[in-house]
Design an enzyme around this catalytic site. Sequence first.
Site, PDB file in Angstrom:
ATOM      1  N   TYR A  52     -14.243   1.513 -19.122  1.00  0.00           N
ATOM      2  CA  TYR A  52     -13.879   1.996 -18.305  1.00  0.00           C
ATOM      3  C   TYR A  52     -12.476   2.884 -18.456  1.00  0.00           C
ATOM      4  O   TYR A  52     -11.478   2.165 -19.066  1.00  0.00           O
ATOM      5  CB  TYR A  52     -13.658   1.214 -17.048  1.00  0.00           C
ATOM      6  N   HIS A  82      -5.048  13.702  -9.042  1.00  0.00           N
ATOM      7  CA  HIS A  82      -4.488  12.555  -8.162  1.00  0.00           C
ATOM      8  C   HIS A  82      -3.132  13.133  -7.633  1.00  0.00           C
ATOM      9  O   HIS A  82      -2.561  12.290  -6.949  1.00  0.00           O
ATOM     10  CB  HIS A  82      -4.351  11.192  -9.043  1.00  0.00           C
ATOM     11  N   ASN A 194      -2.211   3.670 -12.420  1.00  0.00           N
ATOM     12  CA  ASN A 194      -3.034   2.479 -12.162  1.00  0.00           C
ATOM     13  C   ASN A 194      -1.958   1.465 -11.769  1.00  0.00           C
ATOM     14  O   ASN A 194      -1.960   0.693 -12.747  1.00  0.00           O
ATOM     15  CB  ASN A 194      -4.198   2.205 -12.962  1.00  0.00           C
ATOM     16  N   TYR A 277      21.214 -17.907  24.073  1.00  0.00           N
ATOM     17  CA  TYR A 277      20.480 -18.144  22.825  1.00  0.00           C
ATOM     18  C   TYR A 277      21.015 -17.109  21.765  1.00  0.00           C
ATOM     19  O   TYR A 277      21.015 -17.371  20.396  1.00  0.00           O
ATOM     20  CB  TYR A 277      18.787 -17.856  22.916  1.00  0.00           C
ATOM     21  N   ARG A 280      24.112 -18.803  20.529  1.00  0.00           N
ATOM     22  CA  ARG A 280      23.777 -20.455  20.053  1.00  0.00           C
ATOM     23  C   ARG A 280      22.708 -20.417  18.831  1.00  0.00           C
ATOM     24  O   ARG A 280      22.910 -21.309  18.079  1.00  0.00           O
ATOM     25  CB  ARG A 280      23.530 -21.094  21.369  1.00  0.00           C
ATOM     26  N   PHE A 326      -4.535  -4.018  -9.929  1.00  0.00           N
ATOM     27  CA  PHE A 326      -3.801  -2.954  -8.966  1.00  0.00           C
ATOM     28  C   PHE A 326      -3.773  -3.210  -7.453  1.00  0.00           C
ATOM     29  O   PHE A 326      -3.154  -2.367  -6.704  1.00  0.00           O
ATOM     30  CB  PHE A 326      -4.473  -1.665  -9.206  1.00  0.00           C
ATOM     31  N   GLU A 411     -14.395   1.569  -4.074  1.00  0.00           N
ATOM     32  CA  GLU A 411     -13.029   1.107  -3.669  1.00  0.00           C
ATOM     33  C   GLU A 411     -12.820   0.674  -2.143  1.00  0.00           C
ATOM     34  O   GLU A 411     -12.485   1.446  -1.236  1.00  0.00           O
ATOM     35  CB  GLU A 411     -12.047   1.845  -4.109  1.00  0.00           C
TER      36      GLU A 411
END
Length: 505
Positions: A52, A82, A194, A277, A280, A326, A411
């Site tokens: 791959y 990409h 990646n 609060y 405190r 990844f 994916e």
Amino acid sequence: MITLTGQTLTFSEINKILFHGEEVTASTESIERVIASRKAVEKIVDDEKIVYGITTGFGKFSDVYIDKKHVESLQLNLIYSHACGVGDPFPEVVSRAMIILRANALLKGFSGVRPVVIEQLLKLANAQIHPIIPQQGSLGASGDLAPLSHLALALIGEGEVIYKGEKTTAMKALTNEGIFPITLTAKEGLALINGTQAMTAMGVVAYLEAEKIAHQAELIASLTMEGLQGIIDAFDENIHLARGYQEQVDVAKRIRTYLADSKLTTKQGEIRVQDAYSLRCIPQVHGATWQTLNYVKEKLLIEMNAATDNPLIFENGDKVISGGNFHGQPIAFAMDFLKIAMAELANISERRIERLVNPQLNDLPAFLSPEPGLQSGAMIMQYVAASLVSENKTLAHPASVDSIPSSANQEDHVSMGTIGSRHAYQIITNVRRVLAIEAICALQACEIRGIERMASMTKEFYDGARKIVPSIKADRVFAKDIEALNKWLKEESCILENFEIITNN
């Protein structure tokens, strides 16, 4: 000079690289691992094995075999296709962090790139050439594909960069520095994109700012304690040891130190028996934020030194495994947790602001105005703080609970961690402005009470802050004051000598 090994990068080192311009180099041992890993990739290509990302397409195209004569085109096409991020660019310091973290990951020797790829990354860092990387477009799984593709463009002389404070083309910046663009070969494009370096880089920068802000919040809260004549008994060590959270104990100790010689704080029963609060419970609330910061730091430290690409190469190439390192889920959770914890610092700060300006809650002039009625004083500053706090609540919605399938459902679960890290940074930016408003109000309240009665350390802060924001003698455009103090808080110069000693211990 910081030496990257792929395994030992620390927060101290990344801080020097990012904010002090420290240069970087790679260790000899790490380069040897890189060379061994590269030999394995070259053998896979020569033997025409199906692996791959080396001899196949990507994502849903993982079953498409690519002939070895096309391996360079495969990697270049990957980067081109990409590099489709959108929106405003990441801050320049985040782009720098991405370069460093990507180089460090590749130096682990599991990625199969040539040493020249890592050397190119380090040349960019040392020459202060920072790719312009759009913030939007990453799903936070399969790596930060879109952002890191924009980073990779700079290595091959394409895309745009920030160089010497100016926007220019990558090729022009490289040429000016005598750096030649490289050609990506088998697996190198995939190895560059990646990974989780966009979300981690944004997370590291966010964490470093959050850590500083968390300390500043305690010092500013100490001024508010004086401005409201708060009860110091609530910070007694016995109370906090009785509960057992170390971070809570530490916050209480630091505030006791800041207020050690104050004549403006009170004992229980002197003016009132208990504080609200927001005064405190400062150790309990701020301490819980520190617990979260410690968790976030731990996860980021692991990820800074992690191999997050796919596939990974082991045992000199005898084992090449496709996995899912990844996937950004660990950082996605950490960033969402960081968002919530920092938003709470602003929430409690805004409540202290309200107590400083509301005449029904204190004995100070209404809204700290020099002429209540004629002049509004700090009235609308509290509005602004409330607006920022409300915005933070929206941004604090966890990004990690969402997932949208991609790549034709190959994916099918993603982390959205990069969205989480971006929102964390936005929240932190808002928190600092809320604290700037609290500081302005607390400074004024302490002045009304009598600055000669302030503690030594808070008085030191007061003196420094008054050089940035003068006393409120009449209404003015307070937006300028808020931004001026916000900038001062962000810069190193606002850290006072004694304050720095205490926060570093």
